[in-house]
Motif scaffolding. Structure first.
Motif, PDB file in Angstrom:
ATOM      1  N   ALA A 156     -13.137  27.979 -27.612  1.00  0.00           N
ATOM      2  CA  ALA A 156     -13.878  26.833 -28.152  1.00  0.00           C
ATOM      3  C   ALA A 156     -13.970  26.983 -29.672  1.00  0.00           C
ATOM      4  N   LYS A 157     -13.998  25.825 -30.354  1.00  0.00           N
ATOM      5  CA  LYS A 157     -14.116  25.885 -31.824  1.00  0.00           C
ATOM      6  C   LYS A 157     -15.290  25.002 -32.265  1.00  0.00           C
ATOM      7  N   VAL A 158     -16.082  25.546 -33.192  1.00  0.00           N
ATOM      8  CA  VAL A 158     -17.253  24.802 -33.662  1.00  0.00           C
ATOM      9  C   VAL A 158     -16.928  24.161 -35.013  1.00  0.00           C
ATOM     10  N   ASP A 159     -17.209  22.883 -35.119  1.00  0.00           N
ATOM     11  CA  ASP A 159     -17.069  22.199 -36.402  1.00  0.00           C
ATOM     12  C   ASP A 159     -18.340  22.472 -37.199  1.00  0.00           C
ATOM     13  N   GLU A 160     -18.213  23.357 -38.183  1.00  0.00           N
ATOM     14  CA  GLU A 160     -19.407  23.854 -38.879  1.00  0.00           C
ATOM     15  C   GLU A 160     -20.156  22.747 -39.618  1.00  0.00           C
ATOM     16  N   HIS A 161     -19.429  21.701 -39.993  1.00  0.00           N
ATOM     17  CA  HIS A 161     -20.100  20.623 -40.720  1.00  0.00           C
ATOM     18  C   HIS A 161     -20.922  19.746 -39.785  1.00  0.00           C
ATOM     19  N   LYS A 162     -20.437  19.628 -38.529  1.00  0.00           N
ATOM     20  CA  LYS A 162     -21.170  18.778 -37.585  1.00  0.00           C
ATOM     21  C   LYS A 162     -22.342  19.507 -36.918  1.00  0.00           C
TER      22      LYS A 162
END
Lengths: 324, 618
Positions: A111-117
């Protein structure tokens, strides 16, 4: 003289000293775990028995270089059937831990987290069956914020977090929202949805069909049925269902594993909760609550899922269904 | 069996249960109870006129429940004696059988259980085994899927005198199954059920497969196995013949069977280990080779005969290598699958061996026993003084001691095996064991601890296991420190608390008591008698102010030389880590209490003399 100190001498000793690795030498290569395991349906080289042999023969580098050692998702279907009582997923975990210490990394997608969102709400951490997500302080756009982080060595890419995230800040490589939507739409299926036979959209988890015949049957369904494969029923965001219904699909069927047999420990339980909420919501809205249905297919339920789908299609054909 | 029944020197008592066994080798008295069969044995001639008129039908146990039997029946066609019996629970007393029997007048509903005492020289136990119920292995679906059957059911279906008259058909639709699979090790070699290998299933499965293939050469037969075990004469050749006939052998234990509800066919999933790949095989019928398990009444039988069970649940032999036919109780012998799962040749061999062992007793006027038996000093036994005690009798694994208040305890020498448990447990030191008297052991103790006792590891060893372990350490060259001083007694049950108090009183640095693992005990429950005592003793010693690391209990088998050496090394290490001055102080501090504990030792015959001699020579 016998060895008297307890420091590990070999790769085998090192794995056996790891929690979960103790029972390694009990294995007599009966292959029960291999045939019980569903991973080798998608990854034919995956063979826990062979991995255990490699450890017993101290084949350290070869074991680590084998990408399949990372595939065990600890569903524990094998463990109750092992005649020697070996907890295979614990043993695989022990091997992974030794590999991690040696500097190897899981080659699997995660899984990858969109740090801006990401808002740091922590819902994903609670949903993850593997404890792979946790909050960590990070400086984003000049501000220090707490955001979610993925531990790649623990993540199995089931996508439960992606479905749970209220801001769609998490994606799973092959099963991002866009890719799932593309699977549904392929061949302009949705556009055709408003005409012809009532459409059935099936979200199917990748692990509930043990029998070859059932997997074949799933690809031979009538044209008004679309099967979308997801890693886990827990990947199904209720929005997927709502969007599909809005686009004119008559019924959505979500198929997961039997509780206790879920490939990702608790995905099927989470999906059950989500679909139950949808049913409830439809009822309150005065809609037919059965527009979305959830079935849990057990490892012994040969033929059940194709039969369920065909029954649903037949039922729709014989009755007039209001399409939103 | 027919020959045996006709033999002038053999009496067959069928439908008879052994209730009690008293006495000892060569002189047993056995109480047996013959159950009422409601058919007069002398009048019934086995003509079978009664059975067809009986209106009751219940599942036939001999046919594995596949066929019915009547309430008046014979167990099977070759039954000896060939006499009918009425199943009282099933009978509705319609008396149709009485009419059918007619003039023979053999049916007698007034029969009652009949008990009688028999004089017996020796006893052979040949109670056989039970079959494992595979329905507990959920993944194989026995009981849920009609076409999953056991090997025993196949035997009946395959038998020309069986319920299908030898016509093979599968249960779901009575069709002939052409594609069949056998699964081995169902309930065997499986820690969830039975850890042992049942031994004979490989061969009977190959036999069934070969028989099938001979009759139906087109049949598609698969055998799933983990290891094929063919250890006896001609077995491996038979296995090769089966392969050459085209029977498919797949190494791999099936993990799950699923059923196609429409056809009733079964899909077996297994890894073909040779191929390294999972396969799914469709079969019309699956036959499970179930484990052989101890009979349900093994425990009850064991307590009647005073014989014990091995960890696997079967009756335990006296010695696994040297006396495999004898039970731990003299004069009682084991044959066949009652002792462990066996095939026919092995059962015949053991039966013959047991018969000849038993015949030795029947033909002897006198019987030699080990001289190490227990002996009661009648003047010291408080039971003789009218007080209630009887501790010795409760500790005896062989029931060799008889205690009646008002009389001194009495040891039946022929039953005593010399473990010494009673001797150590007697609170009044009223029993001794010949050749292991208190005086002898205490003399040894004093000799072993004469010089620098505080630097010694004193090890009490039982004769059969830990002494063997020490011996094994020696012959295998496993080194251990020279501070060890060993003292051998027959069993950990003989290791009297007084000996340990005396050892600490003399200033022993550390003390080890060691014996057999519980399941290996040579004296059935001797180890347990010792273990219980040491558990209490460990606490008591700590209460008295003795550091806990100075006393250790270990179970070491005769094969565990490495463990023996390791334990002694560790204890020596422990001793070296204790500050000598502190140890000296501890010994001095605890001595008065220890002296109080052993103050009555000199009252025991010969002990005073032994102590005096020890003092004189020191």
């Amino acid at each position: 003289m016998q060895h008297t100190d307890n420091t590990p001498h070999s790769f085998k000793d090192e794995v056996m000293a790891e929690p979960g690795g103790e029972l390694l030498q009990r294995c007599y290569s009966c292959g029960t775990c291999v045939s019980m395991c569903l991973v080798n349906q998608t990854c034919p080289d995956y063979n826990p028995r062979r991995t255990m042999r490699m450890v017993m023969l101290d084949m350290r580098e070869e074991t680590f270089r084998n990408p399949t050692i990372w595939h065990c998702s600890a569903c524990d279907l094998c463990h109750p059937h092992c005649p020697q009582g070996i907890h295979i997923s614990d043993l695989m975990r022990a091997i992974k831990n030794v590999a991690l210490r040696a500097g190897y990394e899981s080659p699997l997608p995660s899984a990858k987290v969109d740090e801006h969102k990401c808002s740091g709400c922590d819902i994903c951490e609670k949903a993850c069956p593997y404890g792979a997500l946790s909050l960590a302080a990070k400086t984003i756009d000049g501000k220090e914020r707490k955001i979610s982080q993925v531990d790649r060595s623990l993540c199995m890419a089931c996508g439960i977090c992606a479905a749970a995230c209220p801001l769609s800040a998490i994606t799973v490589e092959d099963y991002s929202n866009e890719k799932v939507a593309a699977q549904i739409q392929a061949g302009h299926w949705l556009k055709k949805a408003k005409s012809g036979d009532p459409k059935v959209l099936v979200f199917n988890c990748s692990w509930n069909l043990r029998a070859e015949a059932d997997r074949d049957a799933m690809s031979e369904l009538p044209a008004n049925v679309r099967v979308v494969n997801v890693p886990c029923s827990g990947r199904i965001d209720p929005t997927f269902v709502l969007t599909a219904l809005q686009a004119g699909v008559a019924r959505v069927l979500v198929a997961g594993c039997q509780p206790g047999e879920c490939h990702y420990k608790q995905g099927t339980r989470i999906a059950q909760g989500r679909m139950h909420t949808l049913n409830h919501m439809f009822e309150q809205m005065g809609m037919d609550a059965q527009r979305v249905q959830f079935v849990q297919i057990g490892t012994e339920d040969r033929g059940r899922l194709p039969a369920t789908i065909l029954d649903l299609v037949a039922e729709l054909k014989s009755s007039t269904v209001a399409v939103a | 069996m027919v020959d045996a029944a006709r033999h002038p020197n053999i009496t067959v008592k069928s439908y008879t249960e052994v209730k009690r066994v008293e006495g000892f080798i060569g002189n047993f008295k056995v109480l047996v109870e013959e159950k009422p069969r409601y058919v007069n044995m002398d009048r019934c001639n086995g003509c079978g006129a009664c059975s067809p008129v009986c209106p009751i039908e219940i599942p036939n146990e001999f046919e594995e429940g596949i066929a019915p039997r009547k309430a008046i029946y014979i167990p099977h066609a070759q039954a000896v004696p060939l006499r009918y019996v009425i199943d009282e629970e099933a009978c509705i007393h319609c008396y149709k059988c009485v009419d059918a029997c007619g003039k023979l007048d053999a049916i007698d509903f007034s029969q009652q259980p009949r008990q009688e005492w028999l004089d017996v020289g020796s006893i052979l136990v040949a109670t056989g085994f039970d079959n494992f119920d595979p329905s507990v292995i959920k993944e194989y679906g026995f009981g849920r899927y009609a076409n999953v059957i056991t090997a025993m059911e196949l035997e009946r279906i395959n038998n020309s005198a069986g319920p299908t008259a030898g016509r093979i058909m599968r249960p779901s639709d009575s069709k002939f199954p052409n594609k069949i699979s056998f699964i081995q090790c169902v309930g065997s070699r499986d820690e969830r059920y039975n850890l042992y290998c049942s031994g004979f299933c490989c061969m009977y499965t190959i036999k069934n497969a070969v028989q099938w293939k001979q009759t139906y050469p087109d049949a598609d037969i698969t055998i799933f196995y983990m290891d094929i075990r063919t250890p006896s004469k001609g077995y491996e050749e038979f296995y090769r013949r089966a392969r050459e006939m085209g029977i498919r052998f797949i190494q791999g234990r099936p993990s799950i069977i699923t059923e196609d509800p429409k056809t009733g066919n079964l899909f077996i999933q297994a890894e073909d280990v040779g191929l390294g790949r999972t396969i799914e095989l469709e079969s019309e019928m699956v036959i499970l080779s179930t484990a052989a398990i101890p009979r349900v009444d093994t425990d009850a039988m064991g307590s009647v005969l005073n014989i014990s069970r091995s960890p696997d649940g079967f009756f335990m032999e006296y010695h696994p290598k040297l006396r495999p036919v004898d039970s731990p109780t003299d004069g009682v012998f084991l044959c066949g699958a009652a002792q462990s799962p066996k095939d026919i040749p092995a059962s015949v061999a053991q039966g013959s061996a047991a018969a000849s062992r038993a015949a030795r007793i029947l033909n002897a006027d006198e019987w030699e026993i080990e001289p190490i038996v227990a002996m009661v000093w009648e003047d010291r036994c408080i039971s003789a003084q009218g007080k209630k005690c009887g501790i010795c009798a409760t500790k005896c694994p062989y029931g060799a001691i008889l205690v009646e208040t008002g009389k001194a305890a009495m040891v039946t020498a022929a039953k005593c095996h010399g473990c010494g448990g009673c001797v150590a447990e007697c609170p009044h030191n009223a029993i001794t064991q010949k050749h292991f008297t208190d005086a002898q052991v205490i003399s040894q103790l004093h000799a072993l601890l004469r010089h620098e006792p505080e630097k010694k590891v004193l090890a009490f060893m039982c004769h059969w296991c830990s002494y063997g372990g020490a011996d094994n350490a020696g012959t295998s060259h496993f080194e251990y420190p020279a501070s060890q001083r060993g003292l051998r007694v027959m069993c950990s049950a003989r290791m009297d608390s007084d000996f340990i108090f005396e050892a600490f009183r003399l200033g022993a640095g550390v003390v080890l008591v060691s014996g057999c693992h519980p399941q290996d005990c040579h004296y059935i429950t001797g180890q347990r008698v010792g273990a219980e005592r040491f558990e209490k003793l460990t606490k008591r010693l700590v209460d008295m102010g003795i550091s806990p690391q100075r006393f250790r209990v270990e179970w070491i088998s005769a094969a565990e030389g490495a463990k023996y050496a390791q334990v002694i090394r560790e204890m020596d290490q422990t001793l070296r880590q204790i500050d000598p001055q502190a140890l000296k102080e501890e010994i001095e501090r605890t001595r008065p209490e220890l002296e109080r504990r052993v103050r009555r030792l000199p009252e025991i015959p010969d002990v005073a003399l032994a102590l005096e001699l020890a003092k004189a020579t020191s």
